[in-house]
Design an enzyme around this catalytic site. Sequence first.
Site, PDB file in Angstrom:
ATOM      1  N   CYS A   1       0.828  -1.211   0.000  1.00 15.65           N
ATOM      2  CA  CYS A   1       0.000   0.000   0.000  1.00 15.65           C
ATOM      3  C   CYS A   1       0.864   1.262   0.000  1.00 15.65           C
ATOM      4  O   CYS A   1       0.385   2.334  -0.323  1.00 15.65           O
ATOM      5  CB  CYS A   1      -0.963   0.005   1.166  1.00 15.65           C
ATOM      6  SG  CYS A   1      -0.350  -0.792   2.620  1.00 15.65           S
TER       7      CYS A   1
ATOM      8  N   ARG B   1       4.153   1.370  -1.510  1.00 14.78           N
ATOM      9  CA  ARG B   1       5.164   1.438  -2.569  1.00 14.78           C
ATOM     10  C   ARG B   1       4.857   0.463  -3.705  1.00 14.78           C
ATOM     11  O   ARG B   1       4.215  -0.565  -3.483  1.00 14.78           O
ATOM     12  CB  ARG B   1       6.555   1.155  -2.015  1.00 14.78           C
ATOM     13  CG  ARG B   1       6.805  -0.268  -1.536  1.00 14.78           C
ATOM     14  CD  ARG B   1       8.185  -0.444  -0.984  1.00 14.78           C
ATOM     15  NE  ARG B   1       8.312   0.303   0.253  1.00 14.78           N
ATOM     16  CZ  ARG B   1       9.135   1.341   0.399  1.00 14.78           C
ATOM     17  NH1 ARG B   1       9.904   1.718  -0.585  1.00 14.78           N
ATOM     18  NH2 ARG B   1       9.180   1.985   1.547  1.00 14.78           N
TER      19      ARG B   1
ATOM     20  N   HIS C   1      18.875   0.161  -1.481  1.00 11.40           N
ATOM     21  CA  HIS C   1      17.442   0.442  -1.348  1.00 11.40           C
ATOM     22  C   HIS C   1      16.666  -0.834  -1.020  1.00 11.40           C
ATOM     23  O   HIS C   1      15.800  -0.823  -0.130  1.00 11.40           O
ATOM     24  CB  HIS C   1      16.914   1.076  -2.633  1.00 11.40           C
ATOM     25  CG  HIS C   1      15.483   1.490  -2.530  1.00 11.40           C
ATOM     26  ND1 HIS C   1      15.089   2.618  -1.858  1.00 11.40           N
ATOM     27  CD2 HIS C   1      14.344   0.902  -2.979  1.00 11.40           C
ATOM     28  CE1 HIS C   1      13.768   2.717  -1.908  1.00 11.40           C
ATOM     29  NE2 HIS C   1      13.300   1.685  -2.583  1.00 11.40           N
TER      30      HIS C   1
ATOM     31  N   GLU D   1       8.509  -1.003  11.156  1.00 12.57           N
ATOM     32  CA  GLU D   1       7.250  -1.766  11.175  1.00 12.57           C
ATOM     33  C   GLU D   1       7.504  -3.183  10.637  1.00 12.57           C
ATOM     34  O   GLU D   1       8.370  -3.390   9.797  1.00 12.57           O
ATOM     35  CB  GLU D   1       6.163  -1.030  10.373  1.00 12.57           C
ATOM     36  CG  GLU D   1       6.535  -0.642   8.951  1.00 12.57           C
ATOM     37  CD  GLU D   1       6.068  -1.649   7.938  1.00 12.57           C
ATOM     38  OE1 GLU D   1       5.420  -2.608   8.332  1.00 12.57           O
ATOM     39  OE2 GLU D   1       6.389  -1.485   6.752  1.00 12.57           O
ATOM     40  N   PRO D   2       6.764  -4.136  11.157  1.00 12.28           N
ATOM     41  CA  PRO D   2       7.103  -5.524  10.857  1.00 12.28           C
ATOM     42  C   PRO D   2       6.526  -6.085   9.551  1.00 12.28           C
ATOM     43  O   PRO D   2       6.987  -7.117   9.088  1.00 12.28           O
ATOM     44  CB  PRO D   2       6.508  -6.276  12.055  1.00 12.28           C
ATOM     45  CG  PRO D   2       5.367  -5.441  12.502  1.00 12.28           C
ATOM     46  CD  PRO D   2       5.700  -4.029  12.163  1.00 12.28           C
ATOM     47  N   GLN D   3       5.545  -5.409   8.967  1.00 12.40           N
ATOM     48  CA  GLN D   3       4.863  -6.021   7.827  1.00 12.40           C
ATOM     49  C   GLN D   3       5.697  -6.077   6.545  1.00 12.40           C
ATOM     50  O   GLN D   3       5.569  -6.992   5.756  1.00 12.40           O
ATOM     51  CB  GLN D   3       3.563  -5.270   7.524  1.00 12.40           C
ATOM     52  CG  GLN D   3       2.442  -5.594   8.471  1.00 12.40           C
ATOM     53  CD  GLN D   3       2.320  -4.550   9.561  1.00 12.40           C
ATOM     54  OE1 GLN D   3       2.813  -3.447   9.409  1.00 12.40           O
ATOM     55  NE2 GLN D   3       1.693  -4.900  10.658  1.00 12.40           N
TER      56      GLN D   3
ATOM     57  N   GLY E   1      -8.205  -7.888   3.576  1.00 11.40           N
ATOM     58  CA  GLY E   1      -6.798  -7.586   3.305  1.00 11.40           C
ATOM     59  C   GLY E   1      -5.912  -7.949   4.484  1.00 11.40           C
ATOM     60  O   GLY E   1      -6.376  -8.017   5.628  1.00 11.40           O
TER      61      GLY E   1
ATOM     62  N   ALA F   1      -5.610  -5.150   7.096  1.00 16.34           N
ATOM     63  CA  ALA F   1      -6.841  -5.021   7.876  1.00 16.34           C
ATOM     64  C   ALA F   1      -6.929  -6.149   8.887  1.00 16.34           C
ATOM     65  O   ALA F   1      -7.388  -5.964  10.016  1.00 16.34           O
ATOM     66  CB  ALA F   1      -8.044  -5.046   6.944  1.00 16.34           C
TER      67      ALA F   1
END
Lengths: 442, 263
Positions: free
Chosen positions: A48, A50, A100, A115-117, A192, A195
């Site tokens: 969501c 990149r 990168h 963040e872990p996701q 998702g 979510a």
Amino acid sequence: VKLLLLGMNHRSAPLDLRERLAVDDPGPLVQKLVACEDIDEAVLLSTCNRVEVVALTRHPDAARLRLRSFFRRELGGDSQLERGLDEALYEYRDAEAMRHVMRVASALDSMVVGEPQILGQTKEAYRAAVECGACGPILDRLFQRAFATAKRVRTDTRIAEGSLSVARVAVSLAHQIFEDVSGKRVLLIGAGEMAELALGALREAGVASLAVANRSAERAAQLAVAYGATAHGLDELPRLLAESDVVLTSIGGERPILQIDTLEPALRARRGRPIFVIDIGVPRNADPAIDRLDDVYRYDIDALAAVASGNAEERRREQARAEAIVAEEQQRFEGWFAALRAVPTIRDLRGRVEAIRARELERALSRLATDESTREAVDAFSRALVNKILHAPLSRLRREAEREEGMAYLEVARLLFGLDDAEPDADAAAPPDSPDSDPEAR
Amino acid sequence: MVFALHTLTGALYLVACLASGAGLALGNARATRFAVAALALGALFHGITFSLLHTATAPPPLTDPTWAASLMAWIGTLAYLALLRRTKVSGLVVLVAPMAFLGVFLASLRIPADPALTPIDNSSVPHAHVVLASAGFALLGLAGLAGALFLAEHRRLKRRQALLGAGLPSLESLDRAGAVALAVGFPLWTLGVVTGAMWVHAAHGAATTGSAHEIGALLAWCVYLLLVLQRFAAHQGARRCAISALAGFALLSVWVVGVEMLA
């Protein structure tokens, strides 16, 4: 070969551009990319925040144009968005691209640092590319290195400690709206991954009443079982909205599912009790126009991350340590990548020497009345001799190739061994002092 | 002694002001808790001040607007502390503490070191009027403060500038606190208006003399009646209720206190 990375993220592109380029299944797209002769390997990462393509190419300029037209094509001819595309796209090559990829996997380039996701999402993108054959040995190595870097960053620094993921921010915001979140009713529209994470975080916060509404009744039922929720179809949405205090949305679709017309009757039925809308869908599932409704608080993915970043100062301090790890790992991979330049020379040199060895071995053996064991012994002897002679120069070539100046060594090696010349015939190849060159010796 | 206690009360309210401000600015929940404790201690000394004032001499001249301001500050603080048991509004201390300090400060401006405490009337009606009207005013003020903080929070949340960890109350808590303060404050205010009319009737033989204070109080009562009906009967949205509570209190302050002060 060159590494090329083209993409856009939350800093370079607005949400409406990113949501148009968001891809659910990157497999077919990377397959198309590697089908072009300019691109040898490719991985497409779409989250969501990149959309990025990492490509391996022997024709970087052509590949760059190819990737730009790929992004443009995905916008489906929307001239307004296309105008913003050039500004939104960033481009990295070789060392920068490696860095990168490692920073992205380590969540250093994320909206919410640490963040872990993102690591899971990067692994998904890599897996999709591997499964469709678009990820070759070099990108495979790069991504494995990136995953190892991310692991080091998470274990060697405190960057992930108490990390405010988007899901946790959503819960904190719910606490700013509601006195007691545990007594509230949560509705999840869609299914998702993000979510689902937010749903899990709300569950941890003590929310007891959960409902899942989805187009696919089967998926809704799965989630309902996993989270102890009730499963519903989208046709029940008006009733569910009137009953729900927190609405999490992450569902596909061209039009936003939550609009003023949808929410107004629900708010009337709620007699002014507020609704907190957490829109994690890309494209957005909640029309920004619903902000006009007094009792609706809408936070999309950008807004959640912006709130979270305000609490990330401490992790930013750890970021410096994490960046040092990335730099170290990048250097290591860069050395390996640069050493690939030596591969053609080493392969040619080995091929040339092996051809000579095989030929001379054949000649020698044809003149000797030997049994099988002697043949094997001589063969092994010739191989060992060649390997031992080549070991030091080939190692040196590999080492030198990691440095920019090392190209000179490769050129000298090619020149000395005539690797760019035609394969000499057997007699010409024989050294002057070999038995073959001495007529009397015959 | 009374003056010293009153000054100490003001000092504690000031400490609560500073601590709550620091708690908000630094997002430090411990500072907010400290502010609430200082406010509670201040309210205790404030109560002792009024007890001494009442028992040491004859009933104090509460009809003096400055003493009434101090009384309102005390009742408002007590109401806030009582609300804390029912709602999670500790963050509201950031507005309650300055208002409490302001009430005490206003009273201090005109309190002589050795106040000449003389009863204004032998009847208890004037005192009942002042106490009830001050209590009503304080609670309606509390509803106004809750409304003000609600609007600020609502604005921040709508603009997506949420402050995580600042210890501010939730919108729902503020709305509930406002509703409770209005539900208790309006009947007290009503009784204040009724006892006021009784006092005027006893003094002048008519329920009203047509003074600006009386007309303002009656108009404010009418406006609040409308707000109460909108809130509890028409189930107005929380933001509109907050605006109403704030606007109502502003009108009340201008009509009743403002007129009295200017007079």
